[in-house]
Design a protein around this motif. Structure first.
Motif, PDB file in Angstrom:
ATOM      1  N   LYS A  24      56.452  11.643  46.691  1.00  0.00           N
ATOM      2  CA  LYS A  24      56.735  12.511  47.751  1.00  0.00           C
ATOM      3  C   LYS A  24      58.008  13.145  47.766  1.00  0.00           C
ATOM      4  CE  LYS A  24      55.243  13.193  52.510  1.00  0.00           C
ATOM      5  NZ  LYS A  24      54.672  12.546  53.616  1.00  0.00           N
ATOM      6  N   ASN A  25      58.936  12.111  48.168  1.00  0.00           N
ATOM      7  CA  ASN A  25      60.467  12.194  48.623  1.00  0.00           C
ATOM      8  C   ASN A  25      61.107  13.134  47.453  1.00  0.00           C
ATOM      9  OD1 ASN A  25      63.066  12.086  49.972  1.00  0.00           O
ATOM     10  ND2 ASN A  25      63.526  10.574  48.416  1.00  0.00           N
ATOM     11  N   PHE A  26      60.783  12.955  46.215  1.00  0.00           N
ATOM     12  CA  PHE A  26      61.141  13.526  44.937  1.00  0.00           C
ATOM     13  C   PHE A  26      60.789  15.246  45.236  1.00  0.00           C
ATOM     14  CE2 PHE A  26      61.872  13.669  39.986  1.00  0.00           C
ATOM     15  CZ  PHE A  26      63.278  14.260  40.285  1.00  0.00           C
ATOM     16  N   LYS A  27      59.594  15.129  45.363  1.00  0.00           N
ATOM     17  CA  LYS A  27      59.202  16.585  45.409  1.00  0.00           C
ATOM     18  C   LYS A  27      59.803  17.480  46.419  1.00  0.00           C
ATOM     19  CE  LYS A  27      54.733  16.924  44.453  1.00  0.00           C
ATOM     20  NZ  LYS A  27      53.127  17.004  44.446  1.00  0.00           N
ATOM     21  N   GLN A  28      59.865  16.624  47.690  1.00  0.00           N
ATOM     22  CA  GLN A  28      60.645  17.575  48.507  1.00  0.00           C
ATOM     23  C   GLN A  28      61.853  17.832  48.322  1.00  0.00           C
ATOM     24  OE1 GLN A  28      59.956  14.576  51.945  1.00  0.00           O
ATOM     25  NE2 GLN A  28      57.921  15.592  52.496  1.00  0.00           N
ATOM     26  N   GLN A  29      62.921  17.121  47.770  1.00  0.00           N
ATOM     27  CA  GLN A  29      64.149  17.327  47.572  1.00  0.00           C
ATOM     28  C   GLN A  29      64.064  18.425  46.288  1.00  0.00           C
ATOM     29  OE1 GLN A  29      67.235  14.706  47.358  1.00  0.00           O
ATOM     30  NE2 GLN A  29      66.205  12.923  48.425  1.00  0.00           N
ATOM     31  N   LEU A  30      63.380  18.242  45.463  1.00  0.00           N
ATOM     32  CA  LEU A  30      63.341  19.572  44.527  1.00  0.00           C
ATOM     33  C   LEU A  30      63.041  20.831  44.945  1.00  0.00           C
ATOM     34  CD1 LEU A  30      61.252  17.530  41.569  1.00  0.00           C
ATOM     35  CD2 LEU A  30      63.734  18.433  41.447  1.00  0.00           C
ATOM     36  N   ARG A  31      61.949  21.036  45.928  1.00  0.00           N
ATOM     37  CA  ARG A  31      61.611  22.180  46.462  1.00  0.00           C
ATOM     38  C   ARG A  31      62.692  22.796  47.292  1.00  0.00           C
ATOM     39  NH1 ARG A  31      55.288  20.885  47.443  1.00  0.00           N
ATOM     40  NH2 ARG A  31      54.519  21.765  45.229  1.00  0.00           N
ATOM     41  N   VAL A  32      63.402  21.841  48.132  1.00  0.00           N
ATOM     42  CA  VAL A  32      64.448  21.963  48.865  1.00  0.00           C
ATOM     43  C   VAL A  32      65.758  22.682  48.086  1.00  0.00           C
ATOM     44  CG1 VAL A  32      66.489  21.323  50.374  1.00  0.00           C
ATOM     45  CG2 VAL A  32      64.224  20.438  50.924  1.00  0.00           C
ATOM     46  N   VAL A  40      59.371  21.321  38.912  1.00  0.00           N
ATOM     47  CA  VAL A  40      59.032  20.225  40.033  1.00  0.00           C
ATOM     48  C   VAL A  40      57.956  19.236  39.207  1.00  0.00           C
ATOM     49  CG1 VAL A  40      57.768  19.870  42.157  1.00  0.00           C
ATOM     50  CG2 VAL A  40      59.618  21.519  42.145  1.00  0.00           C
ATOM     51  N   LYS A  41      57.066  20.161  38.743  1.00  0.00           N
ATOM     52  CA  LYS A  41      55.945  19.334  37.870  1.00  0.00           C
ATOM     53  C   LYS A  41      56.524  18.424  36.932  1.00  0.00           C
ATOM     54  CE  LYS A  41      51.572  20.341  35.548  1.00  0.00           C
ATOM     55  NZ  LYS A  41      50.590  21.252  34.982  1.00  0.00           N
ATOM     56  N   ASN A  42      57.276  19.193  36.037  1.00  0.00           N
ATOM     57  CA  ASN A  42      57.990  18.136  34.700  1.00  0.00           C
ATOM     58  C   ASN A  42      58.781  17.193  35.399  1.00  0.00           C
ATOM     59  OD1 ASN A  42      56.737  20.064  33.067  1.00  0.00           O
ATOM     60  ND2 ASN A  42      58.591  21.419  32.867  1.00  0.00           N
ATOM     61  N   TYR A  43      59.676  17.151  36.448  1.00  0.00           N
ATOM     62  CA  TYR A  43      60.380  16.121  37.032  1.00  0.00           C
ATOM     63  C   TYR A  43      59.666  15.046  37.683  1.00  0.00           C
ATOM     64  CZ  TYR A  43      64.856  19.092  35.786  1.00  0.00           C
ATOM     65  OH  TYR A  43      65.538  19.595  35.238  1.00  0.00           O
ATOM     66  N   ILE A  44      58.623  15.598  38.145  1.00  0.00           N
ATOM     67  CA  ILE A  44      57.585  14.437  38.976  1.00  0.00           C
ATOM     68  C   ILE A  44      57.128  13.685  37.975  1.00  0.00           C
ATOM     69  CG2 ILE A  44      55.559  14.145  40.274  1.00  0.00           C
ATOM     70  CD1 ILE A  44      57.921  14.509  41.998  1.00  0.00           C
ATOM     71  N   ARG A  45      56.623  14.318  36.633  1.00  0.00           N
ATOM     72  CA  ARG A  45      55.977  13.604  35.716  1.00  0.00           C
ATOM     73  C   ARG A  45      56.900  12.593  35.143  1.00  0.00           C
ATOM     74  NH1 ARG A  45      54.960  17.615  32.271  1.00  0.00           N
ATOM     75  NH2 ARG A  45      52.810  17.991  33.200  1.00  0.00           N
ATOM     76  N   SER A  46      58.272  12.907  34.771  1.00  0.00           N
ATOM     77  CA  SER A  46      59.177  12.016  34.147  1.00  0.00           C
ATOM     78  C   SER A  46      59.429  10.880  35.109  1.00  0.00           C
ATOM     79  CB  SER A  46      60.576  12.893  34.062  1.00  0.00           C
ATOM     80  OG  SER A  46      61.246  13.148  35.472  1.00  0.00           O
ATOM     81  N   ILE A  47      59.657  10.913  36.458  1.00  0.00           N
ATOM     82  CA  ILE A  47      59.753   9.659  37.413  1.00  0.00           C
ATOM     83  C   ILE A  47      58.633   8.921  37.355  1.00  0.00           C
ATOM     84  CG2 ILE A  47      60.186   8.972  39.433  1.00  0.00           C
ATOM     85  CD1 ILE A  47      62.690   9.640  37.976  1.00  0.00           C
ATOM     86  N   GLU A  48      57.431   9.684  37.443  1.00  0.00           N
ATOM     87  CA  GLU A  48      55.920   8.841  37.390  1.00  0.00           C
ATOM     88  C   GLU A  48      55.635   8.071  36.173  1.00  0.00           C
ATOM     89  OE1 GLU A  48      51.402  10.107  38.491  1.00  0.00           O
ATOM     90  OE2 GLU A  48      52.494  11.661  37.524  1.00  0.00           O
ATOM     91  N   GLY A  49      56.229   8.654  34.911  1.00  0.00           N
ATOM     92  CA  GLY A  49      56.051   7.955  33.658  1.00  0.00           C
ATOM     93  C   GLY A  49      56.837   6.836  33.715  1.00  0.00           C
ATOM     94  N   TYR A  95      68.430  10.307  39.700  1.00  0.00           N
ATOM     95  CA  TYR A  95      69.390   9.334  39.771  1.00  0.00           C
ATOM     96  C   TYR A  95      70.683  10.112  40.393  1.00  0.00           C
ATOM     97  CZ  TYR A  95      67.004   5.375  37.912  1.00  0.00           C
ATOM     98  OH  TYR A  95      66.187   4.378  37.327  1.00  0.00           O
ATOM     99  N   GLN A  96      70.913  11.194  39.933  1.00  0.00           N
ATOM    100  CA  GLN A  96      72.202  11.847  40.493  1.00  0.00           C
ATOM    101  C   GLN A  96      71.969  12.368  41.770  1.00  0.00           C
ATOM    102  OE1 GLN A  96      73.309  15.030  37.632  1.00  0.00           O
ATOM    103  NE2 GLN A  96      75.214  15.702  39.218  1.00  0.00           N
ATOM    104  N   HIS A  97      70.704  13.216  42.189  1.00  0.00           N
ATOM    105  CA  HIS A  97      70.697  13.839  43.511  1.00  0.00           C
ATOM    106  C   HIS A  97      69.940  12.833  44.545  1.00  0.00           C
ATOM    107  CE1 HIS A  97      72.484  17.444  41.788  1.00  0.00           C
ATOM    108  NE2 HIS A  97      71.734  17.371  40.836  1.00  0.00           N
ATOM    109  N   VAL A  98      69.157  12.339  43.974  1.00  0.00           N
ATOM    110  CA  VAL A  98      68.125  11.379  44.876  1.00  0.00           C
ATOM    111  C   VAL A  98      68.919  10.026  45.352  1.00  0.00           C
ATOM    112  CG1 VAL A  98      66.045  10.589  45.742  1.00  0.00           C
ATOM    113  CG2 VAL A  98      66.014  12.553  44.177  1.00  0.00           C
TER     114      VAL A  98
END
Length: 298
Positions: A24-32, A40-49, A95-98
């Motif tokens: 949830k936090n990652f998605k919010q930061q990507l959208r901001v 957003v979809k691709n990056y969320i999938r990477s951390i989820e995996g 890792y860099q931005h969050v």
């Protein structure tokens, strides 16, 4: 004896309270950060995996564990280098931005690019494909995608207002495409007439090509299914995906003499080097070729 329904709980780490909070936090930061919905979809999938593979929060992992995950993607799941590159980009961004962990981000290697020339369809195969479409909407979608060099996401996000025919123009407006860039691309007068006929018949709302509901765009899965059906009916034996129509557009433009910089703009490429790959697969005729010495030496 009565049937017993067995409830299977989702035991994936990403479904835990901690996992949900991370995503949830990652998605919010990507959208901001104004990333596209596909990014957003691709990056969320990477951390989820990553979390599901190691059953751990990203901040508790070291580089070797992340490499283990990427190695599993390549060897066990047989993902290609392009897919792994997207996973690496998502993990690095996290890792860099969050987490603010620049060291870990930079220690994650991108996969080496595997050079390969894009596959295209011949003009005859394209005609067969278009003629194999029994559905009017599918036919005009594929013809528009090829004739204007559109990406899949650009096609399904088109609205009627993006078809620009004011003041004698005949072009398509592409908003917030790859890299959040806007541009215009060509619109064939032939396909414009077909679009008008389609619009009169189907009366789409909001999006030019609606899905099951008129307020929603056609899904990527629906588009792939329609293409697969047309390819099968046309008897094309190549492995065909939506991007091949765009590759075919670029290659045929070069063969018909389009300037490489013009093509770069129409394709929405940041670098002309990306566009120049089509020079390698086009069959540029020598009909208009000349030697420069004949142009200036008396």
């Amino acid at each position: 004896m009565k049937d017993q329904k067995i409830q299977h709980e989702d035991t994936r780490f990403s479904s835990s309270e901690h996992g949900k909070s991370v995503l949830k936090n990652f998605k919010q930061q990507l959208r901001v950060a104004n990333r596209t919905e596909q990014t957003v979809k691709n990056y969320i999938r990477s951390i989820e995996g990553l979390m599901n593979f190691l059953n751990e929060l990203p901040e508790n992992l070291d580089v070797d564990q992340i490499i283990d995950f990427l190695h599993d993607l390549k060897t066990e799941k047989e993902r290609n280098w392009r897919t792994i590159k997207i996973y690496v980009a998502g993990i690095r961004w996290y890792y860099q931005h969050v987490l603010g962990d620049e060291g870990t981000a930079m220690a994650i290697p991108y996969p080496k690019e595997e050079k390969s020339l894009p596959q295209i369809l011949s003009r005859e195969e394209l005609s067969d494909l278009f003629n194999a479409c029994s559905n009017q909407k599918h036919r005009v979608m594929f013809r528009l995608m090829y004739s204007s060099g559109l990406r899949r996401g650009e096609l399904i996000r088109l609205t009627p207002e993006d078809i620009d025919t004011k003041d004698g123009q005949c072009r398509i407006r592409i908003l917030k495409s790859k890299g959040n860039k806007d541009r215009h691309t060509v619109l064939s007068p032939k396909v414009l007439q077909e679009l008008r006929e389609y619009y009169t018949t189907c009366r789409p709302k909001t999006y030019l090509f609606n899905g099951c509901y008129k307020s929603q765009p056609m899904s990527s899965e629906g588009l792939r299914h329609a293409l697969a059906a047309a390819v099968k009916k046309a008897g094309i034996r190549k492995e065909v995906n939506m991007h091949i129509l765009r590759h075919s557009f670029a290659t045929h433009c070069i063969e018909h003499g389009m300037n490489i910089k013009t093509l770069q703009y129409l394709m929405g490429h940041s670098s002309v080097l990306t566009t120049m790959i089509y020079l390698h697969i086009s069959q540029v005729p020598l009909e208009h070729a000349f030697s420069p010495i004949d142009k200036w030496e008396a």
